[in-house]
Design a protein around this motif. Structure first.
Motif, PDB file in Angstrom:
ATOM      1  N   SER A   6      -3.027   6.013   3.780  1.00 15.11           N
ATOM      2  CA  SER A   6      -3.207   7.419   3.395  1.00 15.11           C
ATOM      3  C   SER A   6      -3.631   8.251   4.597  1.00 15.11           C
ATOM      4  O   SER A   6      -3.104   9.351   4.830  1.00 15.11           O
ATOM      5  N   LEU A  48      -5.868  -1.195   2.787  1.00 19.87           N
ATOM      6  CA  LEU A  48      -4.558  -0.770   3.277  1.00 19.87           C
ATOM      7  C   LEU A  48      -4.166   0.592   2.716  1.00 19.87           C
ATOM      8  O   LEU A  48      -3.584   1.416   3.426  1.00 19.87           O
ATOM      9  N   VAL A  49      -4.474   0.847   1.440  1.00 14.01           N
ATOM     10  CA  VAL A  49      -4.182   2.163   0.859  1.00 14.01           C
ATOM     11  C   VAL A  49      -4.952   3.245   1.615  1.00 14.01           C
ATOM     12  O   VAL A  49      -4.414   4.314   1.920  1.00 14.01           O
ATOM     13  N   ALA A  66       0.790  -1.232   0.000  1.00 12.60           N
ATOM     14  CA  ALA A  66       0.000   0.000   0.000  1.00 12.60           C
ATOM     15  C   ALA A  66       0.821   1.281   0.000  1.00 12.60           C
ATOM     16  O   ALA A  66       0.248   2.373  -0.015  1.00 12.60           O
ATOM     17  N   THR A  90      -0.805  -1.131  -8.745  1.00  9.20           N
ATOM     18  CA  THR A  90       0.108  -1.329  -7.614  1.00  9.20           C
ATOM     19  C   THR A  90       1.469  -1.824  -8.092  1.00  9.20           C
ATOM     20  O   THR A  90       2.512  -1.336  -7.649  1.00  9.20           O
ATOM     21  N   THR A 120       1.263   6.566  -3.344  1.00 11.59           N
ATOM     22  CA  THR A 120      -0.189   6.695  -3.454  1.00 11.59           C
ATOM     23  C   THR A 120      -0.553   7.541  -4.668  1.00 11.59           C
ATOM     24  O   THR A 120      -1.509   7.231  -5.394  1.00 11.59           O
ATOM     25  N   ILE A 132      -5.465  -4.693  -0.868  1.00 12.20           N
ATOM     26  CA  ILE A 132      -4.768  -3.464  -1.240  1.00 12.20           C
ATOM     27  C   ILE A 132      -5.610  -2.226  -0.933  1.00 12.20           C
ATOM     28  O   ILE A 132      -5.125  -1.251  -0.353  1.00 12.20           O
ATOM     29  N   ARG A 133      -6.908  -2.250  -1.313  1.00  9.11           N
ATOM     30  CA  ARG A 133      -7.738  -1.057  -1.141  1.00  9.11           C
ATOM     31  C   ARG A 133      -7.837  -0.608   0.318  1.00  9.11           C
ATOM     32  O   ARG A 133      -7.561   0.564   0.618  1.00  9.11           O
ATOM     33  N   GLY A 142       0.282  -9.310  -1.603  1.00 10.97           N
ATOM     34  CA  GLY A 142      -0.585  -8.481  -2.436  1.00 10.97           C
ATOM     35  C   GLY A 142      -1.058  -9.204  -3.678  1.00 10.97           C
ATOM     36  O   GLY A 142      -2.224  -9.091  -4.079  1.00 10.97           O
TER      37      GLY A 142
END
Length: 267
Positions: A242, A237-238, A28, A179, A161, A234-235, A226
């Motif tokens: 963030s 964690l991003v 992420a 990613t 990001t 992934i989503r 991942g």
């Protein structure tokens, strides 16, 4: 005590931190959120902490990039345009680091990261499949990609990001593919900035290499994780990373809103 001036037990703790950061960063981004504060807490001066972080972080992103390449998640025809533009941006950013308005970046970047997290929360299918492409990957690389590379060399937090969101929104990449190519671009801009920092003598070699080996191991495991779990890992964690990066930057004493944020949180 190693020639960096850090005690062996401190160096051991930094390598453990780098392993965890490498794992997180491969999935992420945001590994620097962990490693830069750790270096500062260890007593490394700010410029050397940022430069040394580029060394250890480069090991991590190169490891995750290699894992994604071996898995076929990175298109080999895109390695040169995406990587080349990010590398050039990283070099330019590192050169400009002493001239750029870092105070302005420090002020606005947390709010951009919060906006990205909110957007992803409100768009649950974001990055689920191929979307309409607004820019070809080479055009993206030469414009947006190079600009993010410059930002990565100048300041850095959130660069991965920004690569990720740009590849999804502008190139139409699905989340896992974005990613993978983000790691490629992150590795390239890190290498570009690292080259300048090494030539300027800002990098602490011993801790940087020790942390780099640990980061590479963590990043390899993170990339494999991942690839196995895809967007459902992934989503979230991003989004979390963030928000964590935004909070970390807002709590920085140098941020103009730090006092208000600390007061609101009861710190």
């Amino acid at each position: 005590m190693p020639d960096s001036g850090l005690a062996l037990e401190v160096l051991a703790l930094l390598t453990a931190v780098a392993f965890a950061a490498g794992f997180l960063d491969a999935i992420a981004g945001g590994g620097g959120l962990i490693t830069v504060p750790a270096l500062l807490i260890a007593g490394v001066p700010p410029v050397q902490a940022i430069a040394t972080n580029k060394l250890q972080g480069t090991f991590g992103v190169l490891s995750s990039t290699a894992a994604f390449l071996r898995a076929g998640a990175i298109e080999k025809r895109l390695v040169l345009p995406l990587g080349g533009a990010a590398f050039a941006g990283g070099v330019a950013g590192a050169v400009l680091a002493t001239l750029a308005p870092v105070g302005v970046l420090r002020t606005i970047i947390p709010f951009i990261l919060i906006a990205i997290a909110i957007y992803m929360l409100l768009t649950p299918k974001f990055g689920d499949g191929d979307a309409k492409s607004r820019l070809s990957p080479p055009a993206f690389a030469g414009s947006v990609g190079a600009t993010i590379g410059i930002y990565d060399g100048v300041f850095g937090p959130g660069a991965g990001t920004f690569y990720l969101i740009g590849l999804i929104l502008l190139c139409g990449f699905p989340l896992l593919k974005a990613t993978a190519h983000t790691k490629l671009m992150n590795a390239a801009s890190n290498l570009g900035a690292l080259g300048f920092f090494l030539s300027a003598g800002h990098v602490l070699i011993v801790p940087g290499l020790a942390m780099g080996v640990a980061a590479a191991a963590g990043a390899y495991i993170g990339a494999r994780t991942g690839l196995k779990h895809g967007a459902r890992l992934i989503r979230p964690l991003v989004i979390l990373v963030s928000l964590a990066m935004a909070l970390r930057l807002l709590l920085d004493p140098l941020h103009p809103f730090a006092g208000a944020v600390r007061g609101a949180l009861g710190f």
